[in-house]
Scaffold this active site. Structure first.
Site, PDB file in Angstrom:
ATOM      1  CB  SER A 158      -0.968  -0.043   1.184  1.00  0.00           C
ATOM      2  OG  SER A 158      -1.962   0.946   1.070  1.00  0.00           O
ATOM      3  CG  ASP A 249      -7.298  -2.331  -3.655  1.00  0.00           C
ATOM      4  OD1 ASP A 249      -7.957  -1.411  -3.111  1.00  0.00           O
ATOM      5  OD2 ASP A 249      -6.063  -2.449  -3.525  1.00  0.00           O
ATOM      6  CG  HIS A 281      -5.948  -1.837  -0.086  1.00  0.00           C
ATOM      7  ND1 HIS A 281      -5.152  -1.586  -1.173  1.00  0.00           N
ATOM      8  CD2 HIS A 281      -5.302  -1.308   0.989  1.00  0.00           C
ATOM      9  CE1 HIS A 281      -4.079  -0.929  -0.790  1.00  0.00           C
ATOM     10  NE2 HIS A 281      -4.150  -0.754   0.520  1.00  0.00           N
TER      11      HIS A 281
END
Length: 307
Positions: A158, A249, A281
């Site tokens: 991320s 996501d 995600h």
């Protein structure tokens, strides 16, 4: 009420940020000490990279004198949450090190809003420099005695994947490759996956402007590596890149487009892309033993070992 106590961002159960720059974190800040894992045989220990920046080193069970690939890893958390020392991050890297048979250096960079960006990038550059300082000699024998510096990778999840991209640009040809897991990139150009969760997509935009008050916007090269003012992807010094995304996501297409643009550029390297169908995600954090989580880990292990 003091205006500095005004809440400017609130993600229930995760973080609350105030106008003053104070933050209350409710998730991802627990500390687990380094250890020797009895199941995997992976050992870990903590080290000071530079004053104010620490890292956790991981070493798999060693059966020979063979030098091992090195993974310099950056945790996720939108630049304002998470830690290299919290249980989820520790368990994830322990598992990945055991599967891939690599040495990992998990960097505990400074967080916003107490330390606005680009502090996290600066810390991460310092961490790479620290690792590279062990190529001939250094204070950490796990790196000097067992690390293969021709197989040095940067990786992240991320926001950490965003950092890993910039560290790869910074490290140039000293790095073999980069692993970007569910990268947190944005742009003024809308993509299809923004529509998966429009409210979350908007929150990601809002949060970016909080963690980086000096930003020029969504086409700031820090958050958009494809922006007009960003260094060309063709100048990426490493020769191998792996991008992994979740099929459901909100950030999926940011990773997809990055992959496509890298392929279209004049960069002379190998790029691989893997998508977990129907997953959101960071799905592997919430269900680490699922079939797709283990498949993703194996893709990473194969990549860093050039299988």
């Amino acid at each position: 009420m003091d205006s500095n106590d005004e809440i400017i961002y609130d993600s229930e159960g995760y973080i609350r940020i105030y106008k003053s720059g104070r933050a209350e974190r409710f998730h991802g800040m627990e500390f687990v000490p380094p250890s020797s894992d009895p199941v995997t045989g992976v050992s870990s220990k903590d080290a000071i990279v530079v004053p104010g920046v620490t890292a956790r080193l991981y070493m798999p069970k060693i059966d020979s004198n063979k030098k091992l690939p090195i993974l310099v890893h950056f945790h996720g958390g939108a630049f304002c949450m998470g830690s290299a020392f919290e249980p989820v991050a520790h368990n994830y890297i322990t598992s990945l090190v055991a599967r891939a048979n690599v040495i990992a250096v998990s960097v505990n960079y400074r967080l916003a809003p107490e330390n606005y960006l680009p502090a996290a990038y600066e810390d991460s550059y310092a961490a790479l420099d620290w690792v590279l300082s062990h190529e001939n000699n250094g204070p950490e024998p796990w790196l000097t005695d067992h690390g293969d510096f021709t197989q040095l990778y940067t990786s992240g999840e991320s926001a950490g994947a965003n950092i890993a991209h910039h560290v790869a640009m910074y490290g140039g040809s000293k790095l073999c490759g980069a692993v970007l897991i569910h990268p947190y990139f944005l742009s003024s150009k809308k993509v299809e996956s923004d529509g998966f969760n429009p409210a979350l997509a908007e929150k990601l935009v809002q949060l970016w402007k909080i963690v980086c008050p000096s930003t020029t916007g969504l086409d700031d090269p820090w958050i958009n590596p494809l922006a007009e003012d960003a260094p060309p992807l063709a100048t990426l010094g490493c020769k191998r890149v792996l991008i992994l995304v979740g099929g459901a996501d909100t950030l999926r297409d940011r990773g997809r487009v990055y992959c496509e643009k890298l392929k279209e550029s004049e960069w002379n390297g190998v790029v691989k892309y893997w998508e977990a169908p129907g997953e959101g995600h960071g799905f592997y954090v919430f269900k680490p033993k699922s079939e797709l989580s283990e498949a993703q880990d194996q893709i990473i292990a194969d990549f860093v070992n050039k299988v």
